[in-house]
Design a protein around this motif. Structure first.
Motif, PDB file in Angstrom:
ATOM      1  N   TYR A  52      -8.506  44.522 -34.008  1.00 20.25           N
ATOM      2  CA  TYR A  52      -7.857  45.005 -32.780  1.00 20.25           C
ATOM      3  C   TYR A  52      -7.464  43.828 -31.896  1.00 20.25           C
ATOM      4  O   TYR A  52      -6.376  43.804 -31.324  1.00 20.25           O
ATOM      5  N   THR A  64     -16.005  50.178 -27.058  1.00 23.39           N
ATOM      6  CA  THR A  64     -15.882  49.465 -25.778  1.00 23.39           C
ATOM      7  C   THR A  64     -16.839  50.043 -24.735  1.00 23.39           C
ATOM      8  O   THR A  64     -17.582  49.303 -24.080  1.00 23.39           O
ATOM      9  N   GLY A  85     -10.972  43.049 -17.251  1.00 19.59           N
ATOM     10  CA  GLY A  85     -10.535  43.576 -18.555  1.00 19.59           C
ATOM     11  C   GLY A  85     -11.056  44.968 -18.862  1.00 19.59           C
ATOM     12  O   GLY A  85     -10.744  45.532 -19.907  1.00 19.59           O
TER      13      GLY A  85
HETATM   14  P1  AMP Z   1      -8.557  40.066 -22.629  1.00 19.29           P
HETATM   15  O1  AMP Z   1      -9.452  38.870 -22.771  1.00 19.29           O
HETATM   16  O2  AMP Z   1      -8.919  40.920 -21.425  1.00 19.29           O
HETATM   17  O3  AMP Z   1      -7.096  39.709 -22.684  1.00 19.29           O
HETATM   18  O4  AMP Z   1      -8.830  41.006 -23.911  1.00 19.29           O
HETATM   19  C1  AMP Z   1      -8.571  40.564 -25.209  1.00 19.29           C
HETATM   20  C2  AMP Z   1      -8.585  41.736 -26.185  1.00 19.29           C
HETATM   21  O5  AMP Z   1      -9.874  42.366 -26.185  1.00 19.29           O
HETATM   22  C3  AMP Z   1      -7.603  42.861 -25.875  1.00 19.29           C
HETATM   23  O6  AMP Z   1      -6.286  42.580 -26.340  1.00 19.29           O
HETATM   24  C4  AMP Z   1      -8.259  44.022 -26.615  1.00 19.29           C
HETATM   25  O7  AMP Z   1      -8.043  43.914 -28.015  1.00 19.29           O
HETATM   26  C5  AMP Z   1      -9.731  43.782 -26.362  1.00 19.29           C
HETATM   27  N1  AMP Z   1     -10.198  44.440 -25.126  1.00 19.29           N
HETATM   28  C6  AMP Z   1     -10.650  43.826 -23.981  1.00 19.29           C
HETATM   29  N2  AMP Z   1     -11.000  44.723 -23.058  1.00 19.29           N
HETATM   30  C7  AMP Z   1     -10.779  45.954 -23.602  1.00 19.29           C
HETATM   31  C8  AMP Z   1     -10.924  47.292 -23.119  1.00 19.29           C
HETATM   32  N3  AMP Z   1     -11.361  47.554 -21.874  1.00 19.29           N
HETATM   33  N4  AMP Z   1     -10.600  48.305 -23.962  1.00 19.29           N
HETATM   34  C9  AMP Z   1     -10.152  48.060 -25.209  1.00 19.29           C
HETATM   35  N5  AMP Z   1      -9.960  46.833 -25.709  1.00 19.29           N
HETATM   36  C10 AMP Z   1     -10.275  45.778 -24.922  1.00 19.29           C
END
Ligand code: AMP
Length: 183
Positions: A52, A64, A85
């Protein structure tokens, strides 16, 4: 203080969340970082979520939400935190409301980082993380618009919008000012 940071990928949320949490003396909880740490140490959860992250897709809610529930320890309301996030969908926001209500608190402020889309794409391409290829970036922007932007209305009464253009210290100062004048 219990704060959420919301903004498109590339708005500088992670950088600002680290600086702001240190300044405010609260924990920085980033679901993206928690997932990347699992991927790096090849844990069972890490192996499940890697596909993912690589595709820029949302990790399924059951994974999550369980990870977040475990991270929100019993003292988290008293200690305060800055969530980065999560939530990324209105469904996740509802789960968070319930988790916090069970611990007797709620989110005080939702800090939105506002930045034009052409600037965020340029920033992400310059950052060069594994999930920063052009296709994956585009997909993450689209998910932000469709799934995450509705949070801005969900949290309308607690929302503080900060223009996230300018240098890192300028944006931090703007965010701190916005948080302090609101409190
Ligand atoms: P970020 O570091 O916030 O850009 O997150 C990186 C990746 O982690 C995202 O592209 C998702 O694949 C996953 N991810 C982070 N937070 C979530 C969330 N709240 N729900 C689902 N996937 C998440």
């Amino acid at each position: 203080m219990r704060i959420l940071i919301v903004g498109p990928p590339g708005a500088g949320k992670g950088t600002q969340a680290a600086l702001l949490s240190a300044e405010l003396g609260v924990a920085h909880i980033s679901t993206g970082e928690l997932f990347r740490a699992h991927v790096d140490r090849r844990s069972e959860l890490g192996q499940k979520v890697k596909q993912y992250l690589d595709a820029g897709a949302l990790v399924p809610d059951e994974v999550t939400n369980a990870m977040v529930a475990q991270r929100l320890t019993d003292d988290v309301c008293r200690a305060g935190f800055l969530l980065d996030g999560f939530p990324r969908t209105v469904g996740q926001a509802e789960v968070l409301e319930n988790l916090l209500r069970a611990r007797d608190c709620e989110i005080d402020t939702v800090l939105e980082f506002d930045v034009p889309e052409d600037q965020v794409v340029a920033r992400l391409l310059a950052r060069g993380r594994g999930d920063d290829t052009e296709d994956v970036i585009r997909h993450r922007q689209q998910l932000y618009r469709q799934e995450t932007a509705p949070l801005l209305s969900f949290y309308a009464e607690r929302l503080v919008t900060v223009p996230a253009v300018g240098s890192v210290p300028e944006v931090t100062a703007r965010a701190l000012h916005a948080l302090r004048t609101r409190a």
